[in-house]
Design a protein around this motif. Structure first.
Motif, PDB file in Angstrom:
ATOM      1  N   UNK A 230       0.854  -1.189   0.000  1.00 57.34           N
ATOM      2  CA  UNK A 230       0.000   0.000   0.000  1.00 57.34           C
ATOM      3  C   UNK A 230       0.889   1.238   0.000  1.00 57.34           C
ATOM      4  N   UNK A 231       0.644   2.113  -0.968  1.00 59.00           N
ATOM      5  CA  UNK A 231       1.341   3.400  -0.963  1.00 59.00           C
ATOM      6  C   UNK A 231       0.303   4.480  -0.687  1.00 59.00           C
ATOM      7  N   UNK A 232       0.640   5.354   0.216  1.00 57.13           N
ATOM      8  CA  UNK A 232      -0.303   6.391   0.635  1.00 57.13           C
ATOM      9  C   UNK A 232       0.386   7.744   0.600  1.00 57.13           C
ATOM     10  N   UNK A 233      -0.043   8.579  -0.336  1.00 58.79           N
ATOM     11  CA  UNK A 233       0.424   9.965  -0.364  1.00 58.79           C
ATOM     12  C   UNK A 233      -0.603  10.795   0.392  1.00 58.79           C
ATOM     13  N   UNK A 234      -0.146  11.719   1.153  1.00 60.61           N
ATOM     14  CA  UNK A 234      -1.144  12.510   1.870  1.00 60.61           C
ATOM     15  C   UNK A 234      -0.569  13.748   2.503  1.00 60.61           C
ATOM     16  N   UNK A 235      -1.479  14.581   2.982  1.00 56.83           N
ATOM     17  CA  UNK A 235      -1.101  15.827   3.652  1.00 56.83           C
ATOM     18  C   UNK A 235      -0.821  15.504   5.121  1.00 56.83           C
ATOM     19  N   UNK A 236       0.312  14.899   5.348  1.00 59.02           N
ATOM     20  CA  UNK A 236       0.617  14.401   6.688  1.00 59.02           C
ATOM     21  C   UNK A 236       1.772  15.183   7.308  1.00 59.02           C
ATOM     22  N   UNK A 237       1.542  15.755   8.470  1.00 61.62           N
ATOM     23  CA  UNK A 237       2.623  16.419   9.193  1.00 61.62           C
ATOM     24  C   UNK A 237       3.481  15.393   9.937  1.00 61.62           C
ATOM     25  N   UNK A 238       2.992  14.151  10.010  1.00 61.14           N
ATOM     26  CA  UNK A 238       3.742  13.089  10.702  1.00 61.14           C
ATOM     27  C   UNK A 238       3.606  11.781   9.903  1.00 61.14           C
ATOM     28  N   UNK A 239       4.292  11.684   8.756  1.00 61.78           N
ATOM     29  CA  UNK A 239       4.080  10.528   7.872  1.00 61.78           C
ATOM     30  C   UNK A 239       4.409   9.181   8.520  1.00 61.78           C
ATOM     31  N   UNK A 240       5.431   9.140   9.364  1.00 64.22           N
ATOM     32  CA  UNK A 240       5.803   7.851   9.969  1.00 64.22           C
ATOM     33  C   UNK A 240       4.728   7.368  10.928  1.00 64.22           C
ATOM     34  N   UNK A 241       4.171   8.294  11.685  1.00 66.22           N
ATOM     35  CA  UNK A 241       3.093   7.923  12.601  1.00 66.22           C
ATOM     36  C   UNK A 241       1.890   7.428  11.798  1.00 66.22           C
ATOM     37  N   UNK A 242       1.624   8.078  10.680  1.00 68.30           N
ATOM     38  CA  UNK A 242       0.516   7.640   9.829  1.00 68.30           C
ATOM     39  C   UNK A 242       0.756   6.206   9.348  1.00 68.30           C
ATOM     40  N   UNK A 243       2.002   5.893   8.989  1.00 71.00           N
ATOM     41  CA  UNK A 243       2.297   4.536   8.537  1.00 71.00           C
ATOM     42  C   UNK A 243       1.986   3.529   9.635  1.00 71.00           C
ATOM     43  N   UNK A 244       2.435   3.832  10.851  1.00 65.56           N
ATOM     44  CA  UNK A 244       2.212   2.907  11.958  1.00 65.56           C
ATOM     45  C   UNK A 244       0.710   2.759  12.236  1.00 65.56           C
ATOM     46  N   UNK A 245       0.012   3.899  12.254  1.00 65.94           N
ATOM     47  CA  UNK A 245      -1.427   3.849  12.511  1.00 65.94           C
ATOM     48  C   UNK A 245      -2.129   3.076  11.397  1.00 65.94           C
ATOM     49  N   UNK A 246      -1.744   3.339  10.154  1.00 66.83           N
ATOM     50  CA  UNK A 246      -2.366   2.646   9.022  1.00 66.83           C
ATOM     51  C   UNK A 246      -2.136   1.139   9.133  1.00 66.83           C
TER      52      UNK A 246
END
Lengths: 806, 285
Positions: A230-246
């Motif tokens: 899964x690749x997720x581009x997004x308006x993320x101020x914390x991309x690594x945290x988003x990866x873990x949460x995802x």
């Protein structure tokens, strides 16, 4: 050839390191329209998602009929909570330990809430299909006033947790109550207040507003069913945290998820949270096997994606007759909306609100915060501030003014009388913080001198006389503010988000030809990281900033980090960068010693090279060392020149500043004009003065907006009244005053380069300065406090209540 | 924020536009600069099936001054109104007003015709046209007719224009004397909290020879303040007569509570704005 003094200076200048007003390397692409934002990402077979949203603030969802939408040619799917439930994705955890509906599960709790997600071949079809989804609602009583949340007739909002007596932050006393958070000494503070000569009391409301970045939130999810990635581009101020949460939410292994934050068009806290749109785009891509883009529009952004503030702060401040502050008491009613989705470190449900003793040596203090559910959008993000610091700064800077009125004392003098003295640092505050460094009196005196404070007061007094004599209809306000921020979250021992410690990271590769690549766990949203982190590194490793590429935001390549918000990039990732640079330099020293056939200790570092002590003609430049590290066998040293540092800060940093605003107010129309604004910032070591100045200008303009008109207002039915930029105030150049910037430099003693962070200071300090100016203009007529935002009609109303129109 | 589907038409002449409008009827909307209509369509509050864009109708783009009369084509943009020296000589209040409409980007697209024909009480041009005693030219399937600006507005978004007519032109006499358009707004781009258009001319005896006052966004239509205007002519311009004129004008307004503030505030602000506009116009007379 010997290194002359001049050539050392020239070489240092060529590095464009710390203290250089280096032009922003990002701007070439931004000013030419060549940025690459989420909405610029186009993938083959990409689909578009759009939300059906609730027009009601509180209603039961009786039925959702998607049949007409599905039948529209080009519509691929319409997702509802029922579709997400088998995946357990109809709800999601929030950053604050609560949970939030991804799509309406039986009821809606705020206007604009996501009800269904339409997926179509293009965004126009998706928008048409949204209109075709028929939702049957049964309206419920609406709760918009947090002070009515616990009345006997209050509607119960969160039926899912109505019976839970314990929340993520302790006991809940009512179904609409989220938490009570207490800090400090309650009994001691109340005793001090009970016995003090003077006690000033006020209810200080910091209204609900919104970060409103130029780019709204969005994501593109692409599930590759062949390789399971899964690749997720997004308006993320914390991309690594988003990866873990995802990964935790979707069950997809973390190594099979790549999260990319491309260019981000402003964040200001709005892009810290995890939003239903992100989740729905992922699910839709998994379901359809095609990439799915979701980008919200401005009205969706303002009405549904992460508000800020909305704190009702009841304060009491006690002092001696002479004006020495003895104690501070605060009870805050925090309106969190329908779900507690505040973005705060886990152990701080009200963020760092406990910095509310501000710049003052207050021996005793007590703070309690009650979080309350209402029928409003969730959020509670730190809008260009470290978690709730701007609320705290506004509170104390208003209370100081209120106390000055009660004491009949000049507010500048009252501040100076109570500042934490330079010799008291490191200072232990009554609410538990250790302020690292500061020199408040010096900054304050500099500020007062710069604006000619005494003359301003004389002029103001004359104007009051003229007003009373009928010679003018204008009043003049002098808004003072001395703020102390707490930024750089934070020490892993007490700061985490969803269990992940708030360290940050930097990984450096030196290339054989002496240029470098550095990757960080943060992500710029306009701060200029590609410019400033290269400068930190340039000074550490002697390679020109122009020869250093900074990369962030791609979790497949960047080291893990907690992201960019709360002015934490420089204090944490900046420190990691310096520390990684020092590792590079340490290895370079060994290589240089070998090449020069001397002992390591016989070398000293000089700008961009190691020089043999006492033999200035014998040296190796970093460029030579880099080449050797890859091409020459050096006994006992591995080839290559790379380093990584994960930095766990020992403490927060405490930037501070002295701001003074002079405002002219038209008593009849309520119009207010800023005549002068002086902003002195002390952010410790200054990396790039030009970027600091730009940050201060931008932050002050947001502060102006917030103080003078920007709000998310609701009517009694929970309708958003300010959902467009017609009503949500964003200043243009016309409304923006000139700013006069200045600085002092008190380095942080625990940060490797002494830097403290600055991006948020002007928002934190600006709001009280503007608001104090408005309040101060009416002080001579008996005003103690009036609430923001100070738009025309509210200023007029203040004047009207004081009888100034009679 | 995406409009519903529609067919786009770009007729080259006014007769072609009228013919299209007659054929398509209620399903069609005429679009000029689009600054009112497009947002409404994006919110799907309006979902016309056909848009008839007038931008190719060159005869609607003109500014002329002759025989003491100013004539402005409906598709003349606010930027063009601002740029025209000829117009500025003939009626300087038009530039002063136009410069207070929205921002430069909007003014490059926004037109006089769209601004006056839409019937939005927030628009600035309707009150200006009433102040100038303009005449609007309406073209329809049955030919041309004229309506006075002071009689054109019936209620918010309701005007004397028939659905099958296009407003093609505004005509008004060349101005003499002093002028002022005072507008209080929250920020650039905003509609007026209160605004006043005032034209005053001075007689040889120092008295007030002619007066014309109109107000923006203080009721569901623009307001021409006939009594207040006559009061100044009859009594001359003094602090007392201004106060009376303002009181008279305030009797005509009916502001509503909105995000710009409660009606009570708007009444107060409107009085101040009108007072200032009269004073400024008189100082220029």
């Amino acid at each position: 050839m010997s290194a002359t003094a001049e050539s050392v200076q020239e070489r240092r200048a060529a590095l464009k390191g710390l203290g250089t007003s280096r032009k922003r390397v990002e701007d070439a692409r931004f000013t030419q329209g060549k940025g690459n934002y989420v909405d610029d990402i186009k993938l083959p077979d990409m689909l578009f998602g759009d939300f059906v949203r609730s027009q009601h603030a509180h209603a039961r969802v009786k039925s959702i009929d998607t049949s007409a939408a599905i039948e529209l040619p080009g519509v691929i799917a319409v997702l509802t909570a029922k579709d997400l439930e088998p995946l357990s994705l109809h709800w999601m955890p929030t950053l604050a330990g609560d949970k939030q509906m991804v799509l309406a599960d039986g009821k809606v709790l705020f206007q604009g809430q996501e009800v269904a997600f339409v997926v179509a071949e293009d965004r126009y079809i998706a928008a048409d299909a949204v209109d075709l989804v028929k939702v049957e609602y049964e309206e419920l009583p609406v709760l918009v006033d947090p002070f009515k949340a616990e009345l006997p007739d209050a509607p119960i909002l969160r039926e899912d947790i109505a019976d839970e007596k314990e929340g993520a932050h302790g006991a809940r006393r009512h179904p609409n109550h989220i938490f009570t958070w207490e800090q400090g000494d309650k009994a001691g503070t109340e005793a001090v207040i009970g016995e003090a000569d003077v006690v000033a009391e006020e209810m200080v409301y910091y209204h609900r507003t919104h970060p409103c970045p130029m780019e709204t939130c969005g994501s593109v999810a692409s599930m590759d069913k062949v390789n399971g990635k899964l690749t997720l581009w997004g308006t993320f101020q914390a991309p690594h945290v988003v990866r873990t949460v995802a990964s935790l939410l979707s069950g997809i292994a973390e190594h099979n998820i790549r999260v990319v934050s491309p260019d981000i068009g402003g964040g200001f806290g709005n892009k810290v949270g995890v939003y239903p749109g992100y989740v729905c785009s992922i699910v839709a891509s998994i379901v359809t096997g095609q990439p799915v883009k979701w980008v919200e529009d401005r009205m969706e952004n303002l009405s549904a994606t992460a508000f800020a503030r909305d704190y009702w702060m009841q304060g009491k401040i006690a002092a001696t007759k002479e004006g020495k502050i003895l104690g501070l008491w605060c009870h805050t009613t925090a309106d969190h909306g329908a779900f507690d989705a505040c973005a705060d470190p886990t152990k701080y449900p009200a963020g760092f609100m406990s910095i509310c003793t501000g710049s003052y040596d207050i021996p005793t203090a007590y703070l309690a915060v009650d979080g309350i559910y209402t029928n409003k959008a969730p959020g509670g993000v730190a809008y260009r501030c470290s978690f709730r610091v701007t609320e705290a700064a506004y509170f104390i800077e208003r209370m100081i003014e209120v106390l000055a009125i009660k004491l009949n004392m000049d507010a500048a003098e009252l501040r100076a009388k109570n500042f934490i003295r330079k010799d008291q640092f490191p200072y232990q505050s009554a609410l538990g913080w250790e302020y690292d460094s500061g020199d408040y009196h010096t900054a304050w005196d500099k500020a007062l001198d710069a604006v000619g404070y005494k003359q301003l007061r004389a002029e103001q007094a004359q104007q009051v006389e003229d007003f009373k004599a009928g010679k003018t209809r204008k009043l003049m306000g002098v808004g003072l503010c001395h703020f102390t921020e707490i930024v750089g979250a934070g020490p892993v021992k007490n700061c985490d988000i969803l269990g992940m410690g708030m360290f940050d990271s930097c990984e450096i590769r030196i290339h054989p030809t002496g240029s470098a690549l550095a990757r960080l766990g943060t992500i710029s949203q306009g701060q200029g990281h590609a410019t400033t982190f290269a400068q930190i590194l340039a000074s550490e490793i002697g390679i020109s900033a122009d020869d250093i590429t900074i990369e962030e935001g791609d979790t497949d390549t960047a080291p893990y980090g907690l992201g960019t918000y709360g002015s934490r990039s420089t204090p944490v990732a900046g420190a990691a960068t310096a520390m990684a640079g020092r590792k590079i330099r340490a290895k370079a020293q060994m290589i240089a010693a070998y090449l020069l056939e001397v002992h390591d200790n016989d070398l000293e570092w000089e700008v961009d090279r190691f020089v043999v002590k006492g033999a200035p003609e014998r040296f190796k430049t970093m460029k030579e060392i880099a080449y050797a590290s890859y091409n020459q066998a050096i006994p006992g040293v591995e080839p290559g020149l790379e380093a990584v540092s994960y930095y766990d800060p020992p403490n927060m940093t405490y930037p501070f500043g002295a701001y003074i605003c002079v405002m002219d107010i038209d008593v009849d129309t309520g119009e207010a004009g800023v005549r002068q604004f002086y902003a002195l910032d002390d952010c410790g070591t200054r990396i790039n003065p030009m970027i600091i100045e730009g940050q201060v200008h931008g932050g002050l303009t947001e502060a102006l907006a917030i103080a003078m008109g920007q709000e998310i207002a609701y009517d009694e039915l929970g309708n958003v009244k300010t959902g467009t930029l017609m009503d949500f105030f964003i200043p243009t150049s016309w409304e923006t005053p000139n700013y006069q910037t200045d600085y002092t430099e008190t380095p942080s003693p625990h940060h490797p380069i002494g830097a403290k962070g600055v991006g948020e200071s002007p928002n934190v300090g600006g709001v009280p300065a503007f608001s104090n100016a408005v309040n101060d203009a009416f002080r001579a007529f008996g005003l103690t406090h009036t609430h923001m935002p100070h738009d025309h009609w509210r200023i007029w109303q203040t004047a009207n209540k004081l009888g100034l129109h009679n | 924020m995406i409009t519903g589907s529609f067919e786009y038409h770009q007729p080259g002449t006014v007769p072609d536009a009228i013919a299209l409008l007659s054929k398509l009827g209620d399903d069609a909307r005429v679009i000029a600069g689009g600054h009112s209509l497009i947002p409404t369509m994006k919110l799907r509050l309006a979902m016309p099936e056909h848009l008839i864009d007038l931008q190719a109708c060159q005869e609607l783009k003109k500014i002329s001054v002759s025989g003491g009369e100013v004539c402005i084509g409906a598709m003349t943009t606010q930027a063009e109104l601002i740029a025209s020296e000829e117009l500025h000589q003939a009626a300087p209040i038009v530039r002063e007003t136009s410069l207070q409409i929205a921002d430069p980007q909007v003014r490059y697209m926004g037109t006089l015709g769209g601004n006056v024909a839409n019937g939005d009480p927030g628009n600035d041009m309707p009150a200006l046209m009433q102040c100038l005693d303009a005449t609007f030219v309406l073209s329809g399937p049955d030919g041309e007719r004229t309506v006075l600006a002071r009689e054109f507005y019936e209620a918010a978004y309701f005007t004397a224009r028939d659905d099958l007519e296009i407003l093609t032109e505004a005509r008004f006499p060349v101005c003499a004397g002093g002028y002022s358009y005072e507008k209080q707004k929250r920020k650039i781009g905003d509609y007026a909290t209160a605004a006043a258009a005032v034209l005053l001319s001075k007689g040889g005896d120092g008295g007030c020879e002619t007066a014309s006052i109109a107000l923006t966004n203080l009721a569901d239509t623009p307001i021409y303040c006939q009594q207040a205007s006559e009061h100044l002519v009859q009594n001359g311009v003094s602090d007392a007569s201004i106060a009376d004129a303002v009181t008279s004008a305030m009797g005509q307004i009916d502001p509503v509570d909105d995000n710009r503030g409660p009606a009570e505030f708007k009444r107060h602000a409107a009085a101040i704005i009108l007072q200032r506009a009269i004073q400024q116009a008189w100082s220029r007379a």
